[in-house]
Scaffold this motif. Structure first.
Motif, PDB file in Angstrom:
ATOM      1  N   ARG A 140      -8.517  42.102  42.284  1.00  0.00           N
ATOM      2  CA  ARG A 140      -8.209  43.530  42.247  1.00  0.00           C
ATOM      3  C   ARG A 140      -9.342  44.320  41.601  1.00  0.00           C
ATOM      4  O   ARG A 140      -9.614  45.455  41.977  1.00  0.00           O
ATOM      5  CB  ARG A 140      -6.905  43.777  41.491  1.00  0.00           C
ATOM      6  N   ALA A 173      -9.899  42.650  53.322  1.00  0.00           N
ATOM      7  CA  ALA A 173      -9.172  42.071  52.195  1.00  0.00           C
ATOM      8  C   ALA A 173      -7.712  41.810  52.525  1.00  0.00           C
ATOM      9  O   ALA A 173      -7.081  42.550  53.270  1.00  0.00           O
ATOM     10  CB  ALA A 173      -9.265  43.001  50.986  1.00  0.00           C
ATOM     11  N   LEU A 174      -7.229  40.727  51.976  1.00  0.00           N
ATOM     12  CA  LEU A 174      -5.802  40.424  51.982  1.00  0.00           C
ATOM     13  C   LEU A 174      -5.466  40.187  50.523  1.00  0.00           C
ATOM     14  O   LEU A 174      -5.959  39.235  49.921  1.00  0.00           O
ATOM     15  CB  LEU A 174      -5.543  39.172  52.821  1.00  0.00           C
ATOM     16  N   ILE A 175      -4.721  41.107  49.925  1.00  0.00           N
ATOM     17  CA  ILE A 175      -4.509  41.058  48.488  1.00  0.00           C
ATOM     18  C   ILE A 175      -3.047  40.835  48.182  1.00  0.00           C
ATOM     19  O   ILE A 175      -2.212  41.663  48.527  1.00  0.00           O
ATOM     20  CB  ILE A 175      -4.938  42.380  47.807  1.00  0.00           C
ATOM     21  N   GLU A 176      -2.750  39.717  47.535  1.00  0.00           N
ATOM     22  CA  GLU A 176      -1.394  39.420  47.092  1.00  0.00           C
ATOM     23  C   GLU A 176      -0.361  39.657  48.196  1.00  0.00           C
ATOM     24  O   GLU A 176       0.596  40.390  48.032  1.00  0.00           O
ATOM     25  CB  GLU A 176      -1.036  40.305  45.890  1.00  0.00           C
ATOM     26  N   GLY A 177      -0.641  39.084  49.327  1.00  0.00           N
ATOM     27  CA  GLY A 177       0.318  39.188  50.424  1.00  0.00           C
ATOM     28  C   GLY A 177       0.151  40.459  51.226  1.00  0.00           C
ATOM     29  O   GLY A 177      -0.425  41.434  50.756  1.00  0.00           O
ATOM     30  N   PRO A 178       0.654  40.426  52.456  1.00  0.00           N
ATOM     31  CA  PRO A 178       0.514  41.592  53.329  1.00  0.00           C
ATOM     32  C   PRO A 178       1.466  42.702  52.895  1.00  0.00           C
ATOM     33  O   PRO A 178       2.466  42.439  52.244  1.00  0.00           O
ATOM     34  CB  PRO A 178       0.917  41.046  54.697  1.00  0.00           C
ATOM     35  N   ALA A 179       1.130  43.940  53.221  1.00  0.00           N
ATOM     36  CA  ALA A 179       2.016  45.073  52.943  1.00  0.00           C
ATOM     37  C   ALA A 179       1.820  46.114  54.034  1.00  0.00           C
ATOM     38  O   ALA A 179       0.707  46.577  54.260  1.00  0.00           O
ATOM     39  CB  ALA A 179       1.713  45.667  51.572  1.00  0.00           C
ATOM     40  N   PHE A 180       2.916  46.422  54.722  1.00  0.00           N
ATOM     41  CA  PHE A 180       2.846  47.396  55.804  1.00  0.00           C
ATOM     42  C   PHE A 180       4.096  48.259  55.788  1.00  0.00           C
ATOM     43  O   PHE A 180       5.049  47.960  55.069  1.00  0.00           O
ATOM     44  CB  PHE A 180       2.724  46.675  57.156  1.00  0.00           C
ATOM     45  N   HIS A 181       4.078  49.310  56.593  1.00  0.00           N
ATOM     46  CA  HIS A 181       5.278  50.143  56.706  1.00  0.00           C
ATOM     47  C   HIS A 181       6.319  49.406  57.529  1.00  0.00           C
ATOM     48  O   HIS A 181       6.070  49.091  58.692  1.00  0.00           O
ATOM     49  CB  HIS A 181       4.934  51.484  57.354  1.00  0.00           C
ATOM     50  N   PRO A 182       7.494  49.133  56.954  1.00  0.00           N
ATOM     51  CA  PRO A 182       8.482  48.292  57.648  1.00  0.00           C
ATOM     52  C   PRO A 182       9.025  48.922  58.926  1.00  0.00           C
ATOM     53  O   PRO A 182       9.396  48.211  59.847  1.00  0.00           O
ATOM     54  CB  PRO A 182       9.586  48.093  56.611  1.00  0.00           C
ATOM     55  N   LEU A 237      -3.904  52.112  59.840  1.00  0.00           N
ATOM     56  CA  LEU A 237      -5.019  51.731  58.975  1.00  0.00           C
ATOM     57  C   LEU A 237      -6.347  52.139  59.601  1.00  0.00           C
ATOM     58  O   LEU A 237      -7.236  52.629  58.921  1.00  0.00           O
ATOM     59  CB  LEU A 237      -4.999  50.216  58.729  1.00  0.00           C
ATOM     60  N   LYS A 292       8.824  45.807  65.400  1.00  0.00           N
ATOM     61  CA  LYS A 292       8.789  46.446  64.085  1.00  0.00           C
ATOM     62  C   LYS A 292       8.416  45.422  63.014  1.00  0.00           C
ATOM     63  O   LYS A 292       8.883  44.288  63.038  1.00  0.00           O
ATOM     64  CB  LYS A 292      10.164  47.042  63.753  1.00  0.00           C
ATOM     65  N   ARG A 346       9.381  45.174  60.085  1.00  0.00           N
ATOM     66  CA  ARG A 346      10.589  44.751  59.376  1.00  0.00           C
ATOM     67  C   ARG A 346      11.159  43.468  59.974  1.00  0.00           C
ATOM     68  O   ARG A 346      11.738  42.659  59.273  1.00  0.00           O
ATOM     69  CB  ARG A 346      11.604  45.892  59.473  1.00  0.00           C
TER      70      ARG A 346
END
Lengths: 322, 278
Positions: A62, A95-104, A115, A147, A149
């Motif tokens: 980070r 970068a892939l930081i501490e797991g993926p994160a996207f809009h569900p 992005l 989706k 989600r």
């Protein structure tokens, strides 16, 4: 603190480094999460960044990416001082930081489109093609319209990798990239990392899957308790522990004098003989056995594994230390 | 500093993505639907009970005579609570929502520089605010036309102006409301940089608007009423006079813009120094 065994930074020209930190330190309250870490990642390396949970890997990553500010120390990424150089350097970093994160509530493809639209260095004319290519590369093209989600953990992880690959990158920082992937997915990621490295990118992979790292890494760094305990080329780091050669032969009496003449210190083994390999080439050992008229049933070189080294450095315990 | 190759129109692309994110979200669309229904409910209510006693929100009595007054009534009804609620939800969610889902770290490492992100989030919030006000106004205009017809407008001061003039005044009222809500939006954006919990940020923002309304209703506190966030929100009635006190409208707008400037500065200071651990 344990003595640091680091590659000599002077030996490497500064610009040949993809990542360099100098005395990098970060505290959270009283706890020192990262304790004067001197990271040295040469360009073109696949750097396996290892350590138990809570050892400070993610905090270090980070800080490299400008998400956290260090309390002390300097950071250089792709030759530019951070965080001043963030805006110019990060476009070349995936970068892939501490797991993926996207809009569900958006589809996988819509998330990538989002992005790409936010990246001012991305060419809008090639956006669709690059998104397709990234989805293909991680095997997610068919699920692109689903989706986020409704993605499985492995699919989420793949989408995270796709996001890191939207643009050509000089450096990839992959924090636990195989998390949640099935064995095939893990293989594909390994393959992907090799491919990226072959294309000339530097890859910094953090992982706790030692066998995984051992198969792809050229360099490793081992962290525990916030400190970088070992770092360097994989074979150097493992070199502290010596390789052993096991010679399986029914004709021990014929093989023994020839091998002793070669200079090996022999011990008996149920299958034949065993010795520290030292600086000898395995093929010379085999030639000596055969040359003495002994029948060679098998010859195996056993190198120490990362796992043993890792455990010897970070301890056997399962408990999170801090 | 080495420069970065950026594409022309990159900020426009970022803004469009932001606007699409805000306007495309199902929760936000539901809020807009609720706003659109308010004028319809008023129209149905007024049309079904023809007894004209005074009371109720401003302009209610005039609706049956001229559907355009439904626009003014609906905006008056929505201004104290519904519109602040909508602004609070979108502004509060803006950055805290991204932090909560973890997408903030990926935006920042693209990189979207933190200053650019705040500008984009502010414009996205303002866009949604403007759309919300327009939804109420347009829905009011359509419902008013359908139920009561549109005619020349008799102003508060007694003069009559053309329908076109009246619609123009409605447009200015909508513009004034967007400016007036900008102050609250800025507060919401600031709160949104403090927390990773979007719901908390929304509740805090809406709560502050309600708090201001409450203070505004206590006569003993009249000394501070002039600087309260919500005090001049309904001042748009000024635009329905022949002699518009434009100095007062500008003064009130300046107050809201001052709120916006202060809280956007705070948001900038907070966001650019924030440790992103989510």
């Amino acid at each position: 603190m344990t003595a640091l065994v680091t590659a000599d930074p002077d030996r490497i020209v500064r610009t040949d480094l993809a990542v360099r930190t100098d005395g990098l330190t970060r505290r959270f309250g009283k706890q020192v999460a990262v304790d004067s870490v001197d990271l040295v990642v040469p360009r073109g390396a696949v750097y396996g960044f290892l350590g138990p949970n809570g050892s400070g890997k993610t905090t270090t990553i980070r800080m490299l990416l400008g998400l956290l500010s260090p309390d002390a120390g300097d950071i250089e990424v792709l030759g530019a001082a951070m965080p001043q150089g963030l805006a110019s350097v990060l476009p070349r970093v995936g970068a892939l930081i501490e797991g993926p994160a996207f809009h569900p509530y958006l589809t996988g493809r819509a998330n990538l489109r989002r992005l790409d639209a936010c990246d001012r260095t991305a060419d809008p004319r090639t956006s669709k093609d690059r998104i397709d290519a990234a989805l293909v590369r991680v095997g997610l093209l068919a699920a692109g319209e689903k989706k986020y989600r409704h993605y499985s953990l492995g699919m989420k992880q793949r989408l995270g990798l796709a996001a890191a690959l939207l643009q050509p990158r000089d450096l990839l920082v992959l924090d636990e990239p195989t998390n949640g992937l099935d064995p095939q997915g893990t293989r594909e990621v390994r393959h992907l990392v090799r491919e990226l490295a072959a294309d000339g990118a530097t890859v910094l992979v953090s992982s706790h899957l030692l066998a995984e790292v051992e198969q792809v890494a050229t360099h490793v760094g081992i962290m525990a308790g916030g400190a970088l305990l070992r770092q360097g080329e994989l074979h150097e780091v493992l070199g502290g522990e010596t390789a052993v050669v096991r010679i399986a032969t029914p004709d021990v009496d014929l093989a023994r004098p020839a091998l002793a003449a070669l200079g090996l210190e022999l011990q008996d083994d149920p299958e034949g003989l065993v010795a520290d390999l030292g600086g000898f080439a395995p093929e010379d050992v085999a030639a000596a056995v055969v040359g003495a008229g002994a029948r060679l049933r098998g010859l195996r070189v056993e190198r120490p594994h990362l796992e043993e080294l890792f455990v010897s450095l970070t301890g056997e315990g399962f408990d999170v230390l801090r | 500093m080495s420069s970065v190759d950026t594409y022309p129109g990159a900020f426009w692309r970022l803004y469009r993505s932001e606007a699409r994110l805000v306007l495309g979200r199902r929760r936000n669309i539901a809020l807009l639907v609720v706003l659109a229904i308010v004028p319809l409910l008023i129209a149905v209510g007024v049309a079904s009970s023809r007894h004209q006693d005074s009371g109720g929100p401003a302009f209610l009595g005039q609706i049956t005579g001229n559907g355009l007054f439904l626009v003014f009534t609906a905006l008056t009804v929505c201004t104290p609570l519904f519109l602040p609620l909508v602004v609070g939800v979108v502004a509060g969610d803006s950055i805290a929502g991204e932090a909560g889902t973890g997408t903030l770290r990926y935006l920042l490492t693209l990189p979207v520089t933190r200053g650019r992100l705040l500008v984009a989030k502010t414009l996205g919030t303002l866009t949604f605010t403007a759309v919300s006000v327009l939804v109420v106004a347009v829905s009011g205009l359509l419902a008013g036309a359908a139920f009561f017809g549109l005619h020349n407008v008799t102003l508060l001061s007694g003069d009559t102006v053309s329908l076109g003039n009246g619609i123009g005044r409605a447009g200015l009222i909508a513009l004034y409301l967007v400016v007036a809500l900008f102050g609250l939006a800025a507060i919401g954006l600031f709160v949104s940089t403090i927390t990773e919990n979007a719901i908390a940020a929304m509740a805090t923002t809406v709560g502050l608007a309600v708090f201001s309304l409450v203070l505004d209703s206590v006569p003993q506190l009249s000394a501070i009423h002039g600087v309260l966030l919500t005090h001049n929100w309904l001042g748009f009635g000024e635009l329905l006079r022949t002699q518009v006190d434009s100095a007062a409208l500008l003064r009130w707008s300046a107050l809201h813009l001052a709120y916006a400037a202060v809280f956007l500065s705070l948001a900038y200071a907070r966001l650019t120094t924030k440790d992103v651990t989510s």
